[in-house]
Motif scaffolding. Structure first.
Motif, PDB file in Angstrom:
ATOM      1  N   VAL A 182       0.922  -1.224   0.022  1.00  0.00           N
ATOM      2  CA  VAL A 182      -0.068   0.119  -0.131  1.00  0.00           C
ATOM      3  C   VAL A 182       0.761   1.318   0.027  1.00  0.00           C
ATOM      4  CG1 VAL A 182      -1.709   1.239   1.309  1.00  0.00           C
ATOM      5  CG2 VAL A 182      -1.780  -1.162   1.214  1.00  0.00           C
ATOM      6  N   GLU A 183       0.762   1.871  -1.001  1.00  0.00           N
ATOM      7  CA  GLU A 183       1.771   3.229  -1.203  1.00  0.00           C
ATOM      8  C   GLU A 183       0.805   4.202  -1.434  1.00  0.00           C
ATOM      9  OE1 GLU A 183       5.677   3.136  -1.890  1.00  0.00           O
ATOM     10  OE2 GLU A 183       4.970   1.629  -0.345  1.00  0.00           O
ATOM     11  N   LYS A 184       0.875   5.437  -0.645  1.00  0.00           N
ATOM     12  CA  LYS A 184      -0.017   6.520  -1.025  1.00  0.00           C
ATOM     13  C   LYS A 184      -1.550   6.364  -0.846  1.00  0.00           C
ATOM     14  CE  LYS A 184       3.797   8.901  -3.326  1.00  0.00           C
ATOM     15  NZ  LYS A 184       4.527   8.542  -4.501  1.00  0.00           N
ATOM     16  N   ASN A 185      -1.876   5.597  -0.243  1.00  0.00           N
ATOM     17  CA  ASN A 185      -3.408   5.211  -0.097  1.00  0.00           C
ATOM     18  C   ASN A 185      -3.861   4.522  -1.292  1.00  0.00           C
ATOM     19  OD1 ASN A 185      -5.592   5.411   1.607  1.00  0.00           O
ATOM     20  ND2 ASN A 185      -6.612   6.734   0.094  1.00  0.00           N
ATOM     21  N   ARG A 186      -3.039   3.815  -2.152  1.00  0.00           N
ATOM     22  CA  ARG A 186      -3.368   2.920  -3.078  1.00  0.00           C
ATOM     23  C   ARG A 186      -2.702   1.519  -2.957  1.00  0.00           C
ATOM     24  NH1 ARG A 186      -3.865   6.558  -7.845  1.00  0.00           N
ATOM     25  NH2 ARG A 186      -3.912   4.660  -9.134  1.00  0.00           N
TER      26      ARG A 186
ATOM     27  N   GLU B 267      -5.898  -3.682  -8.714  1.00  0.00           N
ATOM     28  CA  GLU B 267      -6.942  -3.934  -7.621  1.00  0.00           C
ATOM     29  C   GLU B 267      -6.660  -5.427  -6.655  1.00  0.00           C
ATOM     30  OE1 GLU B 267     -10.813  -3.816  -9.487  1.00  0.00           O
ATOM     31  OE2 GLU B 267      -9.596  -3.387 -11.352  1.00  0.00           O
ATOM     32  N   THR B 268      -6.670  -5.366  -5.541  1.00  0.00           N
ATOM     33  CA  THR B 268      -6.504  -6.231  -4.619  1.00  0.00           C
ATOM     34  C   THR B 268      -7.742  -6.753  -3.812  1.00  0.00           C
ATOM     35  OG1 THR B 268      -4.232  -5.688  -4.648  1.00  0.00           O
ATOM     36  CG2 THR B 268      -5.043  -7.064  -2.924  1.00  0.00           C
TER      37      THR B 268
ATOM     38  N   ARG C 140      -0.613  -4.348   9.399  1.00  0.00           N
ATOM     39  CA  ARG C 140       0.788  -3.955   9.495  1.00  0.00           C
ATOM     40  C   ARG C 140       0.953  -2.775   8.375  1.00  0.00           C
ATOM     41  NH1 ARG C 140       2.252  -9.417  10.467  1.00  0.00           N
ATOM     42  NH2 ARG C 140       2.453  -9.967   8.486  1.00  0.00           N
ATOM     43  N   ALA C 141       0.109  -2.759   7.157  1.00  0.00           N
ATOM     44  CA  ALA C 141      -0.015  -1.534   6.268  1.00  0.00           C
ATOM     45  C   ALA C 141      -0.682  -0.404   6.525  1.00  0.00           C
ATOM     46  CB  ALA C 141      -0.695  -2.315   4.962  1.00  0.00           C
ATOM     47  N   GLY C 142      -1.176  -0.552   7.994  1.00  0.00           N
ATOM     48  CA  GLY C 142      -1.857   0.658   8.522  1.00  0.00           C
ATOM     49  C   GLY C 142      -3.199   1.012   8.239  1.00  0.00           C
ATOM     50  N   ILE C 143      -4.022  -0.203   7.950  1.00  0.00           N
ATOM     51  CA  ILE C 143      -5.344  -0.023   7.558  1.00  0.00           C
ATOM     52  C   ILE C 143      -6.235  -0.622   8.983  1.00  0.00           C
ATOM     53  CG2 ILE C 143      -7.167  -1.541   6.465  1.00  0.00           C
ATOM     54  CD1 ILE C 143      -4.920  -1.875   4.160  1.00  0.00           C
ATOM     55  N   ALA C 144      -7.110  -0.110   9.239  1.00  0.00           N
ATOM     56  CA  ALA C 144      -8.090  -0.066  10.360  1.00  0.00           C
ATOM     57  C   ALA C 144      -8.675  -1.607  10.758  1.00  0.00           C
ATOM     58  CB  ALA C 144      -9.075   0.998  10.482  1.00  0.00           C
ATOM     59  N   LEU C 145      -8.610  -1.945  11.937  1.00  0.00           N
ATOM     60  CA  LEU C 145      -9.101  -3.281  12.178  1.00  0.00           C
ATOM     61  C   LEU C 145     -10.434  -2.758  12.907  1.00  0.00           C
ATOM     62  CD1 LEU C 145      -6.396  -5.907  12.854  1.00  0.00           C
ATOM     63  CD2 LEU C 145      -7.206  -5.178  10.738  1.00  0.00           C
TER      64      LEU C 145
ATOM     65  N   LYS D 292      -8.289   0.408 -12.374  1.00  0.00           N
ATOM     66  CA  LYS D 292      -7.189   1.114 -11.783  1.00  0.00           C
ATOM     67  C   LYS D 292      -5.820   0.628 -12.292  1.00  0.00           C
ATOM     68  CE  LYS D 292      -4.892   1.591  -7.333  1.00  0.00           C
ATOM     69  NZ  LYS D 292      -4.048   0.491  -7.584  1.00  0.00           N
ATOM     70  N   ASP D 293      -5.025   1.251 -12.704  1.00  0.00           N
ATOM     71  CA  ASP D 293      -3.667   0.570 -13.051  1.00  0.00           C
ATOM     72  C   ASP D 293      -2.699   0.822 -11.942  1.00  0.00           C
ATOM     73  OD1 ASP D 293      -3.934  -0.174 -15.778  1.00  0.00           O
ATOM     74  OD2 ASP D 293      -3.741   2.083 -16.187  1.00  0.00           O
ATOM     75  N   SER D 294      -1.988  -0.335 -11.848  1.00  0.00           N
ATOM     76  CA  SER D 294      -1.020  -0.290 -10.691  1.00  0.00           C
ATOM     77  C   SER D 294      -0.140   1.002 -10.678  1.00  0.00           C
ATOM     78  CB  SER D 294      -0.184  -1.455 -10.758  1.00  0.00           C
ATOM     79  OG  SER D 294       0.773  -1.531  -9.656  1.00  0.00           O
ATOM     80  N   ALA D 295      -0.142   1.791  -9.755  1.00  0.00           N
ATOM     81  CA  ALA D 295       0.581   3.011  -9.812  1.00  0.00           C
ATOM     82  C   ALA D 295       1.944   2.994  -9.544  1.00  0.00           C
ATOM     83  CB  ALA D 295      -0.067   4.036  -8.876  1.00  0.00           C
ATOM     84  N   THR D 296       2.359   1.800  -8.780  1.00  0.00           N
ATOM     85  CA  THR D 296       3.781   1.812  -8.609  1.00  0.00           C
ATOM     86  C   THR D 296       4.648   1.454  -9.786  1.00  0.00           C
ATOM     87  OG1 THR D 296       2.957   0.891  -6.300  1.00  0.00           O
ATOM     88  CG2 THR D 296       5.255   0.643  -6.666  1.00  0.00           C
ATOM     89  N   GLN D 297       5.552   1.976  -9.848  1.00  0.00           N
ATOM     90  CA  GLN D 297       6.513   1.673 -11.077  1.00  0.00           C
ATOM     91  C   GLN D 297       7.209   0.128 -10.993  1.00  0.00           C
ATOM     92  OE1 GLN D 297       7.090   3.368 -13.894  1.00  0.00           O
ATOM     93  NE2 GLN D 297       5.340   4.642 -13.264  1.00  0.00           N
ATOM     94  N   LYS D 298       7.476  -0.318 -12.017  1.00  0.00           N
ATOM     95  CA  LYS D 298       8.075  -1.580 -11.916  1.00  0.00           C
ATOM     96  C   LYS D 298       9.452  -1.692 -10.948  1.00  0.00           C
ATOM     97  CE  LYS D 298       9.961  -5.408 -14.630  1.00  0.00           C
ATOM     98  NZ  LYS D 298      10.567  -5.979 -15.835  1.00  0.00           N
ATOM     99  N   SER D 299      10.212  -0.480 -11.117  1.00  0.00           N
ATOM    100  CA  SER D 299      11.527  -0.914 -10.487  1.00  0.00           C
ATOM    101  C   SER D 299      11.114  -0.569  -9.059  1.00  0.00           C
ATOM    102  CB  SER D 299      12.328   0.506 -10.926  1.00  0.00           C
ATOM    103  OG  SER D 299      11.776   1.628 -10.963  1.00  0.00           O
TER     104      SER D 299
END
Lengths: 336, 578
Positions: free
Chosen positions: B167-171, B192-193, B223-228, B417-424
């Motif tokens: 999870v990066e930048k709320n995505r 999408e996950t 651990r990714a900061g999401i609420a339970l 939604k495309d995956s926003a994170t660059q491959k590298s």
């Protein structure tokens, strides 16, 4: 109880017939010709009597077996519980471990303290937790419904989670020997590869077919089905995909092209389902030497199945249906 | 390391996961690429162990039932902690799902005339639980798996253990997993996950759950900061077999079974006069423990566990064979007891995680400011929508998994939604993750991780069970913290790459410990008794202060807790009597 299975005549015949033959032989050697005839007459009468009572015995025996089966299970339950109730004992668990890197087997003996409830799976996981964590085990539900823990235990393919240690230690000579299902590719220890097995299953297109796919996915109405229609396929729908039947099948083990009992029984399951609209096409899809005709009816699959699915019968029934539909099949082939 | 690009990743392969995958595929017209990633073989998920049935109003006219009544039962059962807008979606969607499962081959038991049969279940006013003998979950799973095989755009990844949710930048951009078969890491990148990884009842020692129910997805999200949400609410199923914890379905009581104490008395008359054995699970579980505490239980000599009797003898063997064949098979195989002639020893066991990943009614996972994390959904037991509130009614879970499986799958299939994170940078994240897992394998401590697990089980079984008290919960908090520090000193004996379940289990223990801590932290704070959460010092429900959901976040090494209101529609909280 077993000694009362045959009547006195049968036992008499076991001793009487050879005895009379001996007497005739002695009479012949000694030259007493009149005795030879006498003994011969007695022998013929005796044989007649014995064979009649023997037939009665066979009949009685059959009946006896059928009615005793239930009682036998019950007495087994009772008699097995009592001595084990109080104490457990240490059992040798011998695991034939497969090393995936060297492709060698290694027999390792573990000691494990088992009580009356301990299953083979409990023992393997106990060993893994507290003796040797490198032992690989595939398992999940531990209640015989997920199909993960098929392995060979004391020479028989079974589910580890449903196999009680004390019970088989008692009846099978005090030791537990575990090896992987050799009919599958081996991964590590008791864990085997399943890709091939899943492909076989998929190849018979095992899903409910409807001519109108849109209607299948609509949710306005159920398809009605009577209890009788349900019973037609229900016994074949219990398959948990554990792979034990495939492992037990002597044909698949010598001819991998034969698609095997699991897939064929699942084809039959959908064929029998009144909701399925593929009809006899399902039969024709498995009408080949790789399909139902590959089966040599050894029946090992049905014996191995832990859930009472009877693939052997399913396959023979499909053969029967195919024979009665030879004409239609030609029709089908032409259209195709 | 291999980078695997997909449109959608479905993590988990129970009823929720498989349903999501099928509907996502369908909705996208077969165009989206979907990866179904499971730590098991996909047909072996814990959903197969669901026994009793799936709830839904099928024939309102002839059965004198209504969706409103189903909603009311569910809300009352939840002790008014359920979100009522979510419950409305559940009861509306459930009947359709039962019919859908009929269309893909579930062998429902039938009434005269071919309609689907329904049985009585705890807390339901009317028999509305559709069933396929007592293997309902298994049959639903097999039907879903077989149906899934007809979808070419769903690729199945068996035996992949996911360790990180990216999870990066709320995505959300995918997951990092390793292939259990060969130990190789794989980077699953996707726009999408969908998380569908099930519950976490394996934090308890005595549980009905499969070994796999270790809350992996929930822990990863945490651990990714999401609420339970509402993690203090753990359902204890009243009737689990001694000593294994194997489930004896509520249908055993639905079909007429009795619970009896050591005096041979049907004690439920003292606890739920009108519903008797078919009161909701929290009430029946408390009744059993109260009987045991009052000295009216039995003790198993081998395990030391105390129990009561479930008596099915009066049902007769033909009814048991038709309606409860698996129970019979199980008790004979495991205990050598035949339910038609013997009583069955049972006690409450951890069964269902009512809490889970905080989602909105569309299953979208929410961040700390209550906004959806873009491209992330949670479905099934790992999610908390919330429908079950403080106590789930039996047979509502299968409806939940299928209703939200369809809902989320359909939304994800339509959405883009495309995956926003660059491959590298995605590969960098993945390689760092691989490194940290390899460090776990290389741990050179002297603590056996399985002993940590066993200690966790003892703590949870003792202090976080049916009746809780503040002192006990504080002990649990301290003991769990000690175990957490001990984790640094573990060793992983199996250092090989091939089918290393030792490593997988160590990672599962870590997930469970995180979630056990969250459970305790949420429970200590809730100073009331509601549904499955009962604290001796605060024996009453307190709507004035506690009619609210607990949210828990990870903040450094600490659990941060916040509260949000319950969504009340037409049903005002009232006293809960049965």
């Amino acid at each position: 109880m077993r000694s009362s299975k045959y009547s006195i005549f049968t036992y008499a015949s076991m001793i009487g017939v050879p005895a009379l033959l001996m007497l005739i032989l002695i009479a012949m050697i000694s030259g007493y010709e009149m005795y030879i005839n006498l003994f011969a007459y007695v022998l013929v009468i005796a044989l007649l009597v014995f064979s009649t009572t023997g037939l009665i015995d066979v009949f009685l025996h059959k009946k006896y077996d059928g009615s005793m089966k239930k009682a036998h299970v019950e007495s087994e339950i009772k008699s097995n519980t009592e001595p084990m109730l109080k104490k457990g004992s240490e059992v040798d668990i011998i695991v034939k471990r497969f090393n995936g890197s060297s492709h060698n087997f290694d027999k390792v003996t573990y000691k494990f303290f088992a009580n009356k409830f301990t299953t083979v799976l409990d023992a393997l996981l106990g060993i893994k937790s507290h003796q040797d964590s490198t032992l690989a085990v595939r398992c999940n539900c531990r209640m015989g419904i997920c199909g993960s823990c098929g392995m060979v235990i004391n020479g028989r393919p079974r589910l580890a989670c449903e196999t009680n240690i004390m019970e088989i230690a008692d009846s099978e000579g005090g030791r537990i020997e575990i090896s992987p299902m050799m009919g599958h590719l081996l991964l590590k220890d008791t864990v085997t590869e399943f890709t091939d097995f899943f492909e076989r299953h998929k190849s018979v297109k095992p899903s409910l077919y409807r001519k109108n796919a849109k209607e299948k996915y609509s949710t306005t109405k159920e398809y009605q089905q009577s209890s009788e229609e349900l019973d037609k396929f229900l016994p074949y729908s219990y398959c948990i995909m554990c792979g034990l039947c495939l492992d037990a099948c002597p044909v698949v083990n010598s001819n991998p092209n034969f698609i095997g009992p699991q897939a064929l029984s699942q084809s039959f399951r959908y064929y029998r389902d009144s909701r399925d609209q593929k009809g006899k096409r399902r039969l024709f899809e498995v009408d080949s030497n790789e399909g139902v005709w590959g089966c040599e009816f050894s029946g090992s699959c049905s014996k191995a199945c832990p859930k009472g699915v009877d693939p052997a019968t399913a396959i023979q029934l499909m053969k029967g249906e195919l024979i009665s539909r030879i004409a239609e099949k030609d029709d089908y082939a032409e259209k195709k | 390391m291999e980078l695997l690009d997909y449109d959608i990743i479905v993590l988990g392969s129970g009823i929720a996961g498989l349903t999501s995958a099928i509907h996502a595929s369908r909705e996208s017209g077969g165009k989206k690429s979907i990866a179904l990633v499971s730590k098991l073989h996909v047909m072996r998920s814990h959903s197969v162990a669901a026994e009793g049935g799936i709830s839904g109003v099928l024939y309102p006219d002839t059965d004198n039932d209504s969706e409103k009544l189903h909603a009311y039962d569910t809300i009352k059962g939840s002790d008014y902690l359920a979100d009522q807008d979510a419950v409305e979606i559940l009861v509306k969607g459930a009947p359709e799902e039962i019919k859908f499962f009929d269309h893909i081959g579930v062998p429902w038991n039938r009434r005269e005339g071919g309609k689907i049969s329904q049985r009585a279940f705890g807390g339901m006013s009317i028999p509305r639980t559709a069933f396929a003998a007592d293997k309902t979950g298994f049959f639903m799973m097999r039907a879903l798996y077989d149906e899934l095989l007809t979808y070419d755009n769903v690729e199945v990844f068996n035996e992949r253990f996911a360790t990180k949710l990216v999870v990066e930048k709320n995505r959300a951009d995918g997951v990092i997993a390793f292939n259990i078969e060969n130990g190789n890491f794989e980077a699953f990148r996707a726009g999408e996950t969908i998380i569908a990884t099930g519950g976490a009842s394996r934090m308890y020692g005595f549980t009905t759950n499969s070994y796999s129910n270790t809350g992996d997805g929930t822990a990863m999200a945490y651990r990714a900061g999401i609420a339970l949400k509402d993690m203090e609410f753990v359902q204890f199923h009243p009737t689990a077999l001694i000593p294994s914890g194997i489930l004896i379905t509520e249908a055993a009581r639905g079909e007429g079974g009795y619970l009896k104490n050591s005096n041979g008395a049907r004690f439920m008359i003292d606890y739920a006069k009108s519903k008797m054995e078919l009161a909701p699970r929290d009430i029946v579980s408390r009744a059993i423990i109260s009987e045991i505490n009052a000295g009216r239980g039995f003790t198993d000599e081998d395990s030391g566990l105390e129990y009561v009797h479930l008596d099915l003898r009066h049902l007769g063997s033909s009814k048991i064979d038709e309606k409860l064949p698996m129970i019979k098979e199980m008790t004979i195989k495991m205990l050598r007891l035949d339910p038609s002639t013997d009583e069955i020893p049972v006690r409450p066991a951890a069964h269902f995680t009512m809490g889970g990943i905080h989602t909105n009614i569309d299953g979208a996972a929410l961040n700390q400011s209550e906004k959806p994390i873009i491209g992330l959904w949670a479905v099934g037991e790992c999610a908390c929508v919330s429908i079950h509130g403080a106590n789930r009614l039996g047979s509502n879970s299968l409806s939940q998994c299928s209703v939200w499986g369809r809902r989320v799958g359909t939304i994800a299939g339509r959405w883009h939604k495309d995956s926003a994170t660059q491959k590298s940078s995605f590969m960098e994240i993945a390689e760092n993750e691989e490194k940290s897992i390899l460090e776990v394998i290389d741990s050179e401590g002297d603590v056996n991780p399985y002993e940590i697990r066993d200690s966790m089980h003892r703590i949870m079984d003792k202090y976080m069970y049916v009746y809780r008290n503040t002192n006990g919960m504080n002990v649990a908090r301290n003991e769990l913290a000690k175990l957490k520090t001990k984790l640094k000193d573990i060793y992983v004996q199996d250092r090989g790459r091939l089918y290393n379940t030792n490593l997988r289990e160590v990672l599962e223990i870590m997930n469970l410990l995180d979630l056990a801590q969250v459970t305790v932290e949420c429970a200590i704070r809730r100073r009331e008794s509601r549904g499955a959460h009962v604290v001796l010092e605060y024996p009453k429900r307190d709507d004035k202060h506690w009619l609210k959901h607990t949210l828990a976040y990870m903040s450094g090494n600490k659990v941060k807790v916040a509260y949000i209101p319950v969504k009340i529609r037409g049903w005002k909280p009232e006293e809960r009597r049965y």
